[in-house]
Scaffold this active site. Structure first.
Site, mmCIF file in Angstrom:
data_model
loop_
_atom_site.group_PDB
_atom_site.id
_atom_site.type_symbol
_atom_site.label_atom_id
_atom_site.label_comp_id
_atom_site.label_asym_id
_atom_site.label_seq_id
_atom_site.Cartn_x
_atom_site.Cartn_y
_atom_site.Cartn_z
ATOM 1 N N TRP A 23 0.654 -1.097 0.065
ATOM 2 C CA TRP A 23 0.002 0.035 0.065
ATOM 3 C C TRP A 23 0.977 1.238 -0.016
ATOM 4 C CZ3 TRP A 23 -1.893 2.927 4.642
ATOM 5 C CH2 TRP A 23 -0.899 2.794 5.691
ATOM 6 N N ASP A 24 2.293 1.036 0.269
ATOM 7 C CA ASP A 24 3.084 2.299 0.524
ATOM 8 C C ASP A 24 2.823 3.112 -0.888
ATOM 9 O OD1 ASP A 24 3.624 0.155 2.179
ATOM 10 O OD2 ASP A 24 5.936 0.675 1.884
ATOM 11 N N GLU B 142 0.589 -1.960 12.777
ATOM 12 C CA GLU B 142 0.775 -3.695 12.589
ATOM 13 C C GLU B 142 1.054 -4.141 13.975
ATOM 14 O OE1 GLU B 142 3.624 -4.535 9.655
ATOM 15 O OE2 GLU B 142 2.484 -3.912 7.990
ATOM 16 N N LYS C 286 2.820 0.828 16.303
ATOM 17 C CA LYS C 286 4.156 1.023 15.209
ATOM 18 C C LYS C 286 4.126 2.220 14.471
ATOM 19 C CE LYS C 286 6.452 -1.984 11.978
ATOM 20 N NZ LYS C 286 6.074 -3.201 10.844
ATOM 21 N N GLN C 287 3.115 2.713 14.021
ATOM 22 C CA GLN C 287 3.132 3.783 13.171
ATOM 23 C C GLN C 287 1.487 4.341 13.174
ATOM 24 O OE1 GLN C 287 3.107 0.200 10.695
ATOM 25 N NE2 GLN C 287 2.336 1.580 8.882
#
Length: 765
Positions: free
Chosen positions: A364-365, A494, A606-607
């Site tokens: 998806w980046d 994640e 994580k993000q």
């Protein structure tokens, strides 16, 4: 690490000296690519001195091999095969001999060793002086670039100037087909982001009866074919020429001060899967080499420089006030441009073509982090990247059926060929937000470019199939007053897996429903022939339109009324908060030091997750709500993902927290140069590089596309005097210059338009 910014340029990355660790690290930074293939910045002779190399790999985009994924315990629907991009023959490898002594950094004495990557020109240059054990010396200059005008061509020029007469000087080249397996294919790691490769993954055979040297390679299991060809020109007609196996050799008697030059071209053909085409493609590759050789290295180089000038004219971002940051920013834009597949059938991997991390997979980046750069500066490339998703739509339909969904499509979380390649489904297949990510990218592309043809054909079909999947995956929950819910999913974060109603996923699905419904209504209203053909071919039913509207209106978006916080998912606030502050530094990233279930039990990110949702749909949230959520989620985020800091930086700009925005941006802009994540050796962090552009344009420039209008809310950090950039919008080019005192918008191409500066309308003509 002694990578330095050149004092005389804001365009050059310079490495000086012969420290092995530095040279190994900079293999990634000095990598060159063009979307078709790339080659790491390893030394030409490094096959003989492996402590100077982490990986010499040359990689062709989507040239991959596969093997079954070995599960200790299998379940239905698990991904079946690894897809791994493999190193192909190394076309930059060569040997220089003086008095029959082979040059390398561990033999004789090397001085004045310097490598420079000129970002403005797209050329890597290496210079040094070498003295052998007999005291004879040579000056060497090697130039290297990967051509954009001839996308299959790697061009090198080797110039050697002797300091002495009567020495025997020899240059040897050869197509290294990796039979003597080097580190390029011997990477071992327990890091799940790196796939261990052992053994050459292709068969090779010399092709006879062609004018130039040709090698045919075919992958072991996927049966993908490639032709690698070579053509050399040596400046001295009196040289003793010989050939042995894959090698060619030129030997001359050195004359003091008289430079000898080797011009070398290596071609990597396009991938083909029908072996019967081999000889024809070999002949075409040979013809291409002849054409490029007839032009000559210098003219090829001039074409390269001109191409890069055109790129930078549209895509450069200028910062007044920080030269080091300026070159770091340009480094990121340079690598972004290098990474993009340009043929509509290939995409951008998480590491571009600079390393073997993540096996060359597409994530998806691309849509969420890398596409915006192309959308507003190189829209033709943006379209081709989106077209790749259309080429794998049938595989996405197959995956939906495998997930017991009878309608629609589910795009693979990580893939090359369209099939799911993530063996860990909680952080892979469960991230069904990828459908909404792709839908959002298509919707934004059509709005920003006005490309109605793509919107009514490929775009429409993808929007409908992704909406169909969400409609089938979710259901109406009577215990939530009939709200539409999406259960057992994983959002962008994640460290929080298999949850109900991830806010980001639900919001993306909600908008996916609207995008699909709006497009269908546009087709029905305009009676567009392309659109009607799509609706007919995929058997669209009018009731689906009503279903999507209902799901859009009733989508459940979790919110904690007591704390007045947006909930990342149903369960997040019910977990204990991870003690980030007292976790030992060596235990980050958490995924390498704790069992997934340990991490999943806690509130730890994580993000960016909810914060990312609020960036994408900023106008749907009040500033007060965004500020509360930002403060909360920042406190529980580790930024173990390279995708995180840019989003937190953009939202800090949105909230006018400029010191924080600047600090996040510095980490983002210099992530690979400073090796912030400690894994740059495996390839650049391409999504973070896209995040750098977004931080500048969406963050400090304050750009948002609201409806059909570009809105700007610019804010600069104290450290800078001015930033200047360009954006393309519907066949127009707008130049934006922002200082602390003012913002200037100039329409330099295209029809007049209205933009918004904060709440003020400005008419540009």
């Amino acid at each position: 690490m002694n990578t330095l910014i050149s004092n005389d340029s804001k365009w050059i990355l310079t490495e000086e000296g012969t420290d092995p660790e530095t040279i190994r690290q900079n293999e990634t930074l000095f990598a060159l690519s063009n979307g078709h293939f790339g080659t790491r910045g390893s030394l030409e002779e490094v096959g003989r001195t492996k402590n100077y190399s982490h990986s010499e790999a040359t990689l062709v985009n989507a040239y991959y091999d596969s093997e079954p994924i070995q599960y200790g315990e299998w379940a239905y629907g698990y991904a079946k095969e690894h897809q791994t991009v493999i190193p192909v023959p190394n076309g930059k490898k060569l040997t220089i001999k003086l008095d029959n002594e082979r040059f390398d950094l561990e033999a004789g004495k090397t001085t004045n060793h310097k490598r420079q990557l000129d970002l403005k020109k797209g050329i890597l240059t290496r210079t040094f002086t070498w003295e052998n054990t007999k005291g004879h010396r040579i000056d060497v200059k090697i130039e290297r670039f990967v051509s954009y005008d001839y996308p299959e061509i790697l061009a090198q020029k080797v110039a050697v100037t002797p300091h002495d007469d009567d020495c025997a000087l020899e240059i040897v080249t050869g197509l290294d087909d990796l039979k003597d397996l080097g580190q390029a294919s011997e990477i071992e790691s327990n890091d799940p982001r790196v796939k261990t490769q052992k053994g050459r993954r292709f068969r090779s055979e010399k092709i006879k009866n062609t004018q130039n040297k040709m090698l045919h390679i075919e992958t072991n299991n996927t049966n993908l074919n490639l032709i690698v060809g070579e053509k050399n020109q040596f400046s001295s007609p009196s040289a003793d020429y010989s050939t042995k196996g894959n090698e060619e050799s030129w030997e001359v008697k050195a004359i003091k001060g008289e430079t000898v030059v080797l011009e070398r071209l290596v071609a990597y053909s396009n991938i083909f899967d029908d072996n019967s085409e081999r000889d024809g493609i070999a002949q075409r590759t040979s013809t291409l080499l002849n054409e490029a050789s007839a032009i000559g290295f210098q003219e090829l180089k001039e074409k390269q420089i001109k191409h890069m000038e055109e790129f930078w004219d549209m895509s450069d971002i200028e910062i007044e006030g920080d030269d080091e940051l300026q070159v770091g920013l340009r480094f990121n834009l340079f690598h972004l441009y290098q990474a993009a597949g340009r043929d509509g059938n290939r995409n951008m991997s998480a590491k571009g073509l600079t390393g073997e991390g993540y096996e060359g997979h597409y994530f998806w980046d691309t849509e969420m982090y890398m596409l915006p750069f192309f959308l507003y500066t190189q829209p033709k490339i943006a379209k081709r990247l989106l077209n790749y998703r259309y080429t794998i739509l049938e595989e996405a339909r197959n995956r939906a059926r495998e997930m017991a969904v009878d309608a629609g499509a589910l795009f693979a979380w990580r893939t090359i060929n369209g099939k799911e390649a993530s063996p860990y489904y909680p952080a892979g297949t469960a991230q069904i937000h990828i459908n909404g990510d792709i839908a959002h990218a298509i919707h934004t592309y059509v709005k920003a470019t006005g490309d109605k043809r793509f919107g009514m054909k490929e775009g429409l079909e993808i929007l409908l199939e992704t909406a169909r999947f969400y409609a089938a995956w979710g259901h109406y929950d009577e215990k939530r007053n009939g709200a539409f819910v999406l259960n057992d999913v994983t959002g962008p974060d994640e460290y929080t897996a298999i949850v109900n109603n991830n806010y980001y996923t639900n919001l993306m699905a909600k908008h996916n429903f609207k995008y699909a419904a709006d497009m269908v209504e546009a087709v029905l209203e305009s009676e567009d022939e392309l659109g009607q053909e799509v609706l007919s071919r995929i058997n669209f039913k009018k009731k689906e339109l009503n279903n999507w509207k209902k799901a859009y209106e009733n989508m459940f978006l979790p919110y904690d009324e007591e704390q007045q916080l947006t909930m990342q998912d149903d369960s997040f606030f019910h977990k204990e908060v991870w003690d980030i502050e007292n976790t030992p530094k060596e235990n980050f990233p958490l995924l390498l030091n704790y069992h997934p279930l340990t991490i999943y039990r806690y509130q730890v990110n994580k993000q960016a997750d909810t914060v990312l949702a609020q960036f994408l749909f900023s106008d749907e949230f009040s500033q007060e709500q965004k500020a509360r959520d930002y403060e909360y989620y920042e406190s529980v985020t580790t930024h173990d993902s390279s995708l995180s800091r840019s989003i937190f930086g953009i939202m800090a700009s949105d909230l006018n927290q400029m010191e924080k925005a600047y600090n996040y941006f510095m980490d983002t802009a210099l992530m690979d140069i400073s090796d912030l994540q400690s894994n740059t050796k495996d390839g650049v962090h391409a999504a973070n590089m896209g995040g750098t552009w977004m931080s500048m344009i969406y963050g400090f420039g304050g750009l948002r596309l609201v409806g059909d209008t570009l809105h700007f809310k610019p804010r600069l950090p104290e450290e800078w005097k001015r930033i200047t950039f360009k954006v393309q919008f519907r066949h127009r080019v707008i130049k934006v210059s922002i200082s602390k005192e003012e913002a200037d918008y100039q329409l330099i191409k295209g029809e007049p338009l209205v933009i918004k500066h904060f709440d003020e309308e400005r008419y540009l003509k």
